[in-house]
Design a protein around this motif. Structure first.
Motif, PDB file in Angstrom:
ATOM      1  N   GLN A 159      45.827  37.497  20.763  1.00 24.82           N
ATOM      2  CA  GLN A 159      44.775  38.218  20.044  1.00 24.82           C
ATOM      3  C   GLN A 159      44.132  39.310  20.879  1.00 24.82           C
ATOM      4  OE1 GLN A 159      42.461  34.621  19.347  1.00 24.82           O
ATOM      5  NE2 GLN A 159      40.704  35.578  20.334  1.00 24.82           N
ATOM      6  N   VAL A 160      44.119  39.184  22.222  1.00 23.98           N
ATOM      7  CA  VAL A 160      43.564  40.247  23.050  1.00 23.98           C
ATOM      8  C   VAL A 160      44.517  41.442  23.091  1.00 23.98           C
ATOM      9  CG1 VAL A 160      42.772  40.866  25.363  1.00 23.98           C
ATOM     10  CG2 VAL A 160      42.213  38.630  24.416  1.00 23.98           C
ATOM     11  N   HIS A 161      45.810  41.150  23.117  1.00 19.80           N
ATOM     12  CA  HIS A 161      46.801  42.208  22.995  1.00 19.80           C
ATOM     13  C   HIS A 161      46.547  42.997  21.704  1.00 19.80           C
ATOM     14  CE1 HIS A 161      51.396  43.245  22.585  1.00 19.80           C
ATOM     15  NE2 HIS A 161      50.714  44.262  23.094  1.00 19.80           N
ATOM     16  N   LYS A 184      45.906  51.817  29.945  1.00 17.54           N
ATOM     17  CA  LYS A 184      45.067  51.561  31.113  1.00 17.54           C
ATOM     18  C   LYS A 184      44.515  50.146  30.990  1.00 17.54           C
ATOM     19  CE  LYS A 184      40.746  53.016  33.364  1.00 17.54           C
ATOM     20  NZ  LYS A 184      41.305  52.987  34.721  1.00 17.54           N
ATOM     21  N   LYS A 185      44.816  49.290  31.956  1.00 22.50           N
ATOM     22  CA  LYS A 185      44.397  47.899  31.913  1.00 22.50           C
ATOM     23  C   LYS A 185      42.979  47.737  32.446  1.00 22.50           C
ATOM     24  CE  LYS A 185      48.427  46.549  30.399  1.00 22.50           C
ATOM     25  NZ  LYS A 185      49.333  45.707  31.199  1.00 22.50           N
ATOM     26  N   VAL A 186      42.309  46.693  31.965  1.00 19.73           N
ATOM     27  CA  VAL A 186      40.981  46.354  32.472  1.00 19.73           C
ATOM     28  C   VAL A 186      41.134  45.391  33.653  1.00 19.73           C
ATOM     29  CG1 VAL A 186      39.871  46.720  30.256  1.00 19.73           C
ATOM     30  CG2 VAL A 186      40.744  44.456  30.825  1.00 19.73           C
ATOM     31  N   ASP A 187      40.002  45.051  34.273  1.00 17.64           N
ATOM     32  CA  ASP A 187      40.047  44.238  35.481  1.00 17.64           C
ATOM     33  C   ASP A 187      40.221  42.747  35.215  1.00 17.64           C
ATOM     34  OD1 ASP A 187      39.709  46.486  37.041  1.00 17.64           O
ATOM     35  OD2 ASP A 187      37.521  46.304  37.076  1.00 17.64           O
ATOM     36  N   ARG A 188      39.896  42.296  34.021  1.00 19.85           N
ATOM     37  CA  ARG A 188      39.941  40.857  33.754  1.00 19.85           C
ATOM     38  C   ARG A 188      40.914  40.548  32.623  1.00 19.85           C
ATOM     39  NH1 ARG A 188      37.069  39.716  29.179  1.00 19.85           N
ATOM     40  NH2 ARG A 188      35.859  41.457  28.308  1.00 19.85           N
ATOM     41  N   SER A 189      41.422  39.328  32.646  1.00 19.52           N
ATOM     42  CA  SER A 189      42.292  38.875  31.566  1.00 19.52           C
ATOM     43  C   SER A 189      41.555  37.845  30.732  1.00 19.52           C
ATOM     44  CB  SER A 189      43.583  38.263  32.130  1.00 19.52           C
ATOM     45  OG  SER A 189      43.291  37.093  32.879  1.00 19.52           O
ATOM     46  N   PHE A 193      46.088  37.148  28.725  1.00 23.67           N
ATOM     47  CA  PHE A 193      46.522  38.536  28.550  1.00 23.67           C
ATOM     48  C   PHE A 193      45.473  39.483  29.102  1.00 23.67           C
ATOM     49  CE2 PHE A 193      47.539  42.500  26.473  1.00 23.67           C
ATOM     50  CZ  PHE A 193      48.920  42.465  26.390  1.00 23.67           C
ATOM     51  N   THR A 194      45.933  40.566  29.738  1.00 29.17           N
ATOM     52  CA  THR A 194      45.042  41.610  30.241  1.00 29.17           C
ATOM     53  C   THR A 194      45.004  42.748  29.236  1.00 29.17           C
ATOM     54  OG1 THR A 194      45.545  41.057  32.535  1.00 29.17           O
ATOM     55  CG2 THR A 194      44.551  43.210  32.128  1.00 29.17           C
ATOM     56  N   GLY A 195      43.824  42.999  28.670  1.00 31.12           N
ATOM     57  CA  GLY A 195      43.685  44.032  27.654  1.00 31.12           C
ATOM     58  C   GLY A 195      43.512  45.422  28.238  1.00 31.12           C
ATOM     59  N   GLY A 196      43.329  46.390  27.364  1.00 26.92           N
ATOM     60  CA  GLY A 196      43.139  47.764  27.813  1.00 26.92           C
ATOM     61  C   GLY A 196      43.156  48.719  26.644  1.00 26.92           C
ATOM     62  N   TRP A 197      43.299  49.997  26.958  1.00 30.86           N
ATOM     63  CA  TRP A 197      43.375  51.014  25.917  1.00 30.86           C
ATOM     64  C   TRP A 197      44.365  52.089  26.344  1.00 30.86           C
ATOM     65  CZ3 TRP A 197      39.333  50.448  29.297  1.00 30.86           C
ATOM     66  CH2 TRP A 197      39.044  51.538  30.119  1.00 30.86           C
ATOM     67  N   ALA A 198      44.885  52.838  25.378  1.00 30.21           N
ATOM     68  CA  ALA A 198      45.961  53.782  25.653  1.00 30.21           C
ATOM     69  C   ALA A 198      45.437  55.108  26.173  1.00 30.21           C
ATOM     70  CB  ALA A 198      46.791  54.014  24.407  1.00 30.21           C
ATOM     71  N   ASN A 243      38.008  46.089  21.780  1.00 25.80           N
ATOM     72  CA  ASN A 243      36.806  45.729  22.541  1.00 25.80           C
ATOM     73  C   ASN A 243      36.774  46.382  23.914  1.00 25.80           C
ATOM     74  OD1 ASN A 243      36.292  44.168  20.339  1.00 25.80           O
ATOM     75  ND2 ASN A 243      36.388  42.202  21.399  1.00 25.80           N
ATOM     76  N   GLU A 244      37.951  46.515  24.509  1.00 26.57           N
ATOM     77  CA  GLU A 244      38.018  47.092  25.856  1.00 26.57           C
ATOM     78  C   GLU A 244      37.647  48.575  25.851  1.00 26.57           C
ATOM     79  OE1 GLU A 244      39.566  43.283  25.831  1.00 26.57           O
ATOM     80  OE2 GLU A 244      40.365  44.937  24.613  1.00 26.57           O
ATOM     81  N   SER A 245      38.201  49.343  24.906  1.00 25.42           N
ATOM     82  CA  SER A 245      37.848  50.766  24.860  1.00 25.42           C
ATOM     83  C   SER A 245      36.422  50.950  24.342  1.00 25.42           C
ATOM     84  CB  SER A 245      38.837  51.540  23.983  1.00 25.42           C
ATOM     85  OG  SER A 245      38.653  51.246  22.618  1.00 25.42           O
ATOM     86  N   GLY A 246      35.977  50.037  23.494  1.00 22.56           N
ATOM     87  CA  GLY A 246      34.599  50.119  23.011  1.00 22.56           C
ATOM     88  C   GLY A 246      33.598  49.996  24.135  1.00 22.56           C
ATOM     89  N   LYS A 247      33.841  49.075  25.054  1.00 24.81           N
ATOM     90  CA  LYS A 247      32.924  48.873  26.174  1.00 24.81           C
ATOM     91  C   LYS A 247      33.018  50.007  27.181  1.00 24.81           C
ATOM     92  CE  LYS A 247      33.043  43.836  25.799  1.00 24.81           C
ATOM     93  NZ  LYS A 247      33.553  42.561  26.376  1.00 24.81           N
ATOM     94  N   ALA A 248      34.217  50.507  27.415  1.00 18.31           N
ATOM     95  CA  ALA A 248      34.398  51.526  28.447  1.00 18.31           C
ATOM     96  C   ALA A 248      34.122  52.940  27.951  1.00 18.31           C
ATOM     97  CB  ALA A 248      35.827  51.450  29.005  1.00 18.31           C
ATOM     98  N   LEU A 249      34.500  53.225  26.704  1.00 20.27           N
ATOM     99  CA  LEU A 249      34.442  54.596  26.188  1.00 20.27           C
ATOM    100  C   LEU A 249      33.420  54.779  25.075  1.00 20.27           C
ATOM    101  CD1 LEU A 249      38.312  55.214  25.973  1.00 20.27           C
ATOM    102  CD2 LEU A 249      36.788  55.655  27.915  1.00 20.27           C
ATOM    103  N   GLY A 250      32.879  53.670  24.570  1.00 18.79           N
ATOM    104  CA  GLY A 250      31.897  53.769  23.493  1.00 18.79           C
ATOM    105  C   GLY A 250      32.497  53.961  22.119  1.00 18.79           C
TER     106      GLY A 250
END
Length: 485
Positions: A159-161, A184-189, A193-198, A243-250
């Motif tokens: 689901q994080v993927h 681009k991966k985030v620091d935590r899994s 799974f380690t999430g991220g954004w393109a 969620n990952e891009s939301g936190k990092a990029l708004g």
């Protein structure tokens, strides 16, 4: 249980001989599940700003349910309820697992799914989209889709993927297919799974998943006299946030373009939220059009729902769209806004058109419903009531639940039960204060009437205690694990 459902089906046939003479006893079944779509996000449920013409049309041509509930208020357990027909006090997956061991969030070999039940009576089963109940990670392989009754799978296992709409790969059965995106991966899994954004966006996963669903229908939709009926579980990720891009990029509402909302005086996350839902609506329309084109429209039951209430994680303005409509609460709440969801059902020539039903049902009822319609046997250990009578226009024959039950292990834990028009919520877990609401008079749950109805509160608390079966893997954080009996 098995005999009762067999008798119910025979009674329905006898009561409506003309209807069933024109209807296949094993219809194709398409169940479309969206991710974090609110009760008020569709035009036919009151949405004013986001356009959903195809779903509005589907509701006008079928049944719109007003009192239907998700299995849980978050993703994985809600899907576990949907697949097993067991409510949150009984199903195996009762939360979103956070550690690398995915066994808690994966179905076991002994769990019986809707797909397995349909497979037993000859259905070809496909899953496109987000699974979330089994993974290649540690402890998760028993829950892989093709070990749980599906013949074909395309999409996300983890689901994080699935947060990322531009991932580096998607799964085709048990094989990773590489996509053209860079992530681009985030620091935590989380959840193995380690999430991220393109950072390079080429292949939009929702479009790929929708196309695979259409291809599955094309491969499977044969004349009923010549081939197998099919079951398609289309588990879309829209409008869940990255969620990952939301936190990092708004901005977590990833979509290739803003379409008809591009020129609105809104923030980009607001445009993205609206564009995602309208894009999803158009793809539902593509499915309905394809069924008609292939000549199987009248042989196919299509249902549409959401896995829980709306989120506020993508940076969009929740107040602008009012996604819960008249309901209180959102995702992770056990108030109505967190668990009451849309359900639209359309089966041309069988479901009555333009009907609104206040039948009280939930995800677990899919099991008994498809069993009734296909002639399959219902597993013994379910909490499932068939709503087939309502689907075929015999609501007077519709069996009702004694109660519906939910439990949630995050935020100190909470429980909820609905019986007839009464809704009780107990927070914190098992020992907290119980709130009581009369949903006939107060659907927005604004007036807690527990003090004036102590006997009713005690009755509903007894139902909560009855419904909960301890599970060694699931406990409120900070408490010792329960021991299964």
């Amino acid at each position: 249980m098995i005999k009762r459902h067999t008798i119910v089906l025979l009674a329905l046939c006898a009561a409506n001989t003309t209807l069933f003479a024109q209807t296949p006893m094993k219809p194709n079944i398409v169940f479309i599940l969206t991710d974090d779509l609110g009760y008020g996000d569709l035009g036919c449920y009151g949405q004013k700003l986001i356009k959903t013409p195809r779903l509005d049309q589907m509701a006008a041509e079928g049944i719109r349910f007003t009192d239907f509930y998700a299995g849980s208020t978050v993703c994985a357990p809600s899907r576990s309820v949907l697949m097993t027909g067991q409510h949150m006090g009984h199903t195996h997956v009762r939360g979103n697992a956070g550690g690398p061991d995915m066994s808690k969030q994966s179905l076991r070999a002994k769990d019986v799914t809707v797909a397995e039940v349909l497979k037993s009576v000859g259905y070809a089963n496909g899953l496109c989209g987000k699974w979330g109940l089994g993974d290649e990670a540690q402890g998760g392989r028993s829950g892989l889709p093709r070990r749980q009754g599906f013949d074909f799978f395309y999409g996300y296992l983890n689901q994080v993927h699935a947060h990322n709409y531009y991932p580096e790969f998607l799964w085709r059965n048990e094989v990773q297919e590489t996509l053209a995106n860079n992530v681009k991966k985030v620091d935590r899994s989380y959840g193995g799974f380690t999430g991220g954004w393109a950072t390079k966006k080429v292949d939009y996963s929702h479009d790929l998943i929708a196309n695979e669903a259409l291809n599955f229908i094309k491969r499977s939709a044969r004349p009923m006299v010549d081939g197998k009926p099919f079951f398609l579980y289309l588990a879309l990720t829209i409008p869940h946030a990255n969620n990952e891009s939301g936190k990092a990029l708004g901005d977590g509402q990833e979509v290739p373009d803003y379409g008809q909302y591009a020129d609105k005086d809104w923030s980009n996350p607001d445009k993205g939220q609206a564009a995602m839902i309208s894009r999803m609506d158009a793809d539902v329309g593509r499915i309905l059009d394809l069924l008609k084109e292939l000549g199987v429209e009248k042989e196919t039951l299509v249902m549409f729902s959401s896995d829980n209430g709306p989120h506020d994680e993508g940076g969009h303005n929740v107040e602008r769209f009012d996604p819960a409509g008249p309901l209180r609460g959102m995702k992770r709440d056990l108030y109505e806004g967190g668990i009451r969801v849309p359900l639209i059902a359309r089966w041309p020539g069988t479901t009555p058109a333009g009907v609104t039903s206040d039948h009280v049902g939930y995800f677990g009822d899919l099991m008994a419903t498809v069993a009734d319609l296909s002639g399959a046997q219902v597993p013994d250990d379910t909490d499932s009531v068939s709503f087939a009578p309502t689907l075929i226009g015999l609501e007077s024959e519709q069996e009702k639940h004694r109660y519906l039950y939910w439990e949630f292990y995050e935020r100190g834990g909470k429980q909820a039960v609905r019986s007839e028009n009464w809704k009780a919520i107990r927070m914190p877990w098992k020992t907290g204060t119980t709130q009581l609401y009369d949903l006939n008079e107060d659907v927005g749950e604004e007036n807690d009437v527990a003090v004036s109805h102590p006997e009713r509160v005690a009755k509903l608390e007894k139902m909560m205690d009855e419904a909960h079966r301890p599970h060694p893997s699931w406990t409120v954080r900070g408490r010792k694990p329960a021991v299964a009996k």
